[in-house]
Design a protein around this motif. Structure first.
Motif, short mmCIF file in Angstrom:
data_model
loop_
_atom_site.label_atom_id
_atom_site.label_comp_id
_atom_site.label_asym_id
_atom_site.label_seq_id
_atom_site.Cartn_x
_atom_site.Cartn_y
_atom_site.Cartn_z
N PHE A 54 0.85 -1.19 0.00
CA PHE A 54 0.00 0.00 0.00
C PHE A 54 0.88 1.24 0.00
O PHE A 54 2.12 1.14 0.15
N THR A 55 0.29 2.40 -0.17
CA THR A 55 1.04 3.66 -0.22
C THR A 55 0.66 4.54 0.95
O THR A 55 -0.44 4.45 1.51
N LEU A 56 1.58 5.41 1.33
CA LEU A 56 1.36 6.44 2.33
C LEU A 56 1.96 7.74 1.81
O LEU A 56 2.87 7.73 0.99
N ASP A 57 1.45 8.85 2.33
CA ASP A 57 1.96 10.15 1.90
C ASP A 57 2.60 10.87 3.09
O ASP A 57 2.46 10.45 4.23
N HIS A 58 3.31 11.96 2.78
CA HIS A 58 3.93 12.82 3.80
C HIS A 58 4.89 12.06 4.70
O HIS A 58 4.64 11.90 5.91
N PRO A 59 6.01 11.52 4.22
CA PRO A 59 6.48 11.62 2.83
C PRO A 59 5.88 10.51 1.97
O PRO A 59 5.39 9.50 2.50
#
Length: 381
Positions: A54-59
């Motif tokens: 899965f993806t995460l943001d910030h960063p």
């Protein structure tokens, strides 16, 4: 059954499955190919190919969870150059398995593929904007059969931060000498394709001794080298020494004194809660005994090789491998040694240890020692 025998039996019951688990869960290599716009991560799995991506943001980052895998390492020489879309690769334990994090320059959605290699083998391919992920998988498979994996070397610069280590008569600190030699050694190993070095500290910070041991284990290190420059009650003591963990006490009065000096670093720590240490003296004694199994012979070979190499660049305090109960050497499954590069309490030694040129010479000798050790004792691919 007396208390010590009960504790020994209990610990053996708890720890021996971990030893078998390590043997049954070898270090699994992964590869990463990338450019400015795309990347493909490939890992070969035995048995279950269970995964969660899965993806995460910030960063921005892609997270890969592998619940059935316990030990991984990069087999890609380009991994640490970070020349493409991936800025960094991080790994860590997660719920009994491994979590791998790909830090990205910009967030992009990954695609996952499973490529069957046999009845019980498969490849997990995580592609990021890659038009041909199969090519990366085929390349990775070829590399896994043709290239041995890199040996992971944990380099420990002694002391640091609020713990200065030994202080010379003219106020020079051991922690800076240790960091200098460690930096030069890492630089040399970075340029050697056979090795993947890691530092327990890369700045002037304090790290408790038991945490240094755990860092090496979390990095799945094949060797642990702790670098120091000590002092002695007499200013006549001079020269380099090499130490490994003692099973039955210090090999000399000097070794015992040095171990007490180095181990006192943990007086700066607020806790000793780790799987290696115990406040119970009986448990602690048993843990030390268990930690020697399977690593003492390798540590002896490494230390002897290192002593020979150091003798070509500096005077030796003595020409034997010393033994003492250094806390930082108490890892149950990693060959470990502590190198005393000289004595801060000796004016001539201290003058040499402060010179950048001599620190580089010491690093060169340690690099050659590591190379010689693995040439004689190759690790399985």
């Amino acid at each position: 059954m007396d208390r010590r025998r009960f504790i020994t039996t209990l610990l053996a019951t708890c720890l021996l499955p971990s030893t078998r688990a390590l043997a049954g869960n070898p270090l699994i290599p992964f590869t990463l190919t990338e450019d400015d716009e795309s990347a493909s991560f490939v890992i070969e799995l035995e048995g279950s190919n269970e995964h969660n991506v899965f993806t995460l943001d910030h960063p921005p980052r892609v997270v890969i969870d592998l619940p059935q895998v316990t030990r991984v390492a990069s087999s890609s020489a380009a991994l640490h150059q970070h020349a493409g879309i991936v800025e960094d690769v991080r790994t860590g334990q997660r719920a009994g398995g491994i979590r791998i994090v790909l830090d990205l320059k910009t967030l992009k959605q990954p695609k996952t593929h499973i490529r069957q290699l046999g009845a019980n083998r498969s490849q997990l391919i995580v592609s990021i904007n890659d038009p041909d992920p199969l090519m990366a998988a085929v390349t990775a498979e070829a590399q896994s059969h043709n290239q041995p994996r890199k040996a992971i070397i944990e380099i420990d610069a002694g002391h640091g931060g609020k713990d200065p280590g030994c202080i010379s008569a003219d106020d020079h600190y051991e922690k800076y000498v240790a960091m200098g030699v460690a930096d030069y050694l890492k630089g040399r190993l970075d340029t050697d394709p056979r090795f993947e070095p890691s530092l327990t500290r890369d700045s002037d910070i304090f790290i408790p001794l038991h945490q240094r041991v755990l860092m090496a284990r979390n990095h799945h290190a094949d060797l642990f080298i702790s670098i120091h420059a000590d002092a002695a009650p007499t200013t006549k003591a001079a020269g380099a020494s090499v130490y490994i963990l003692s099973e039955h006490g210090a090999s000399s009065a000097t070794a015992r004194w040095l171990a007490e000096s180095q181990n006192s670093s943990d007086r700066y720590a607020s806790t000793r809660d780790s799987e290696i240490y115990s406040d119970d003296p009986d448990v602690q004694s048993v843990l030390i005994d268990l930690s020697m199994r399977g690593t003492d012979v390798a540590s002896q070979k490494l230390a002897r090789t290192t002593l020979n190499q150091l003798g070509s660049v500096t005077a030796l305090h003595n020409d034997r491998v010393n033994k003492a109960a250094f806390a930082v050497l108490k890892s149950p499954d990693i060959p470990s040694m502590l190198v005393e590069t000289g004595f801060m309490s000796n004016r001539q030694d201290c003058r040499r240890l402060l010179r950048s040129a001599h620190q580089q010479e010491l690093a060169e000798a340690l690099h050659q020692s590591v190379a010689d050790f693995f040439e004689a004792n190759p690790i399985p691919g």
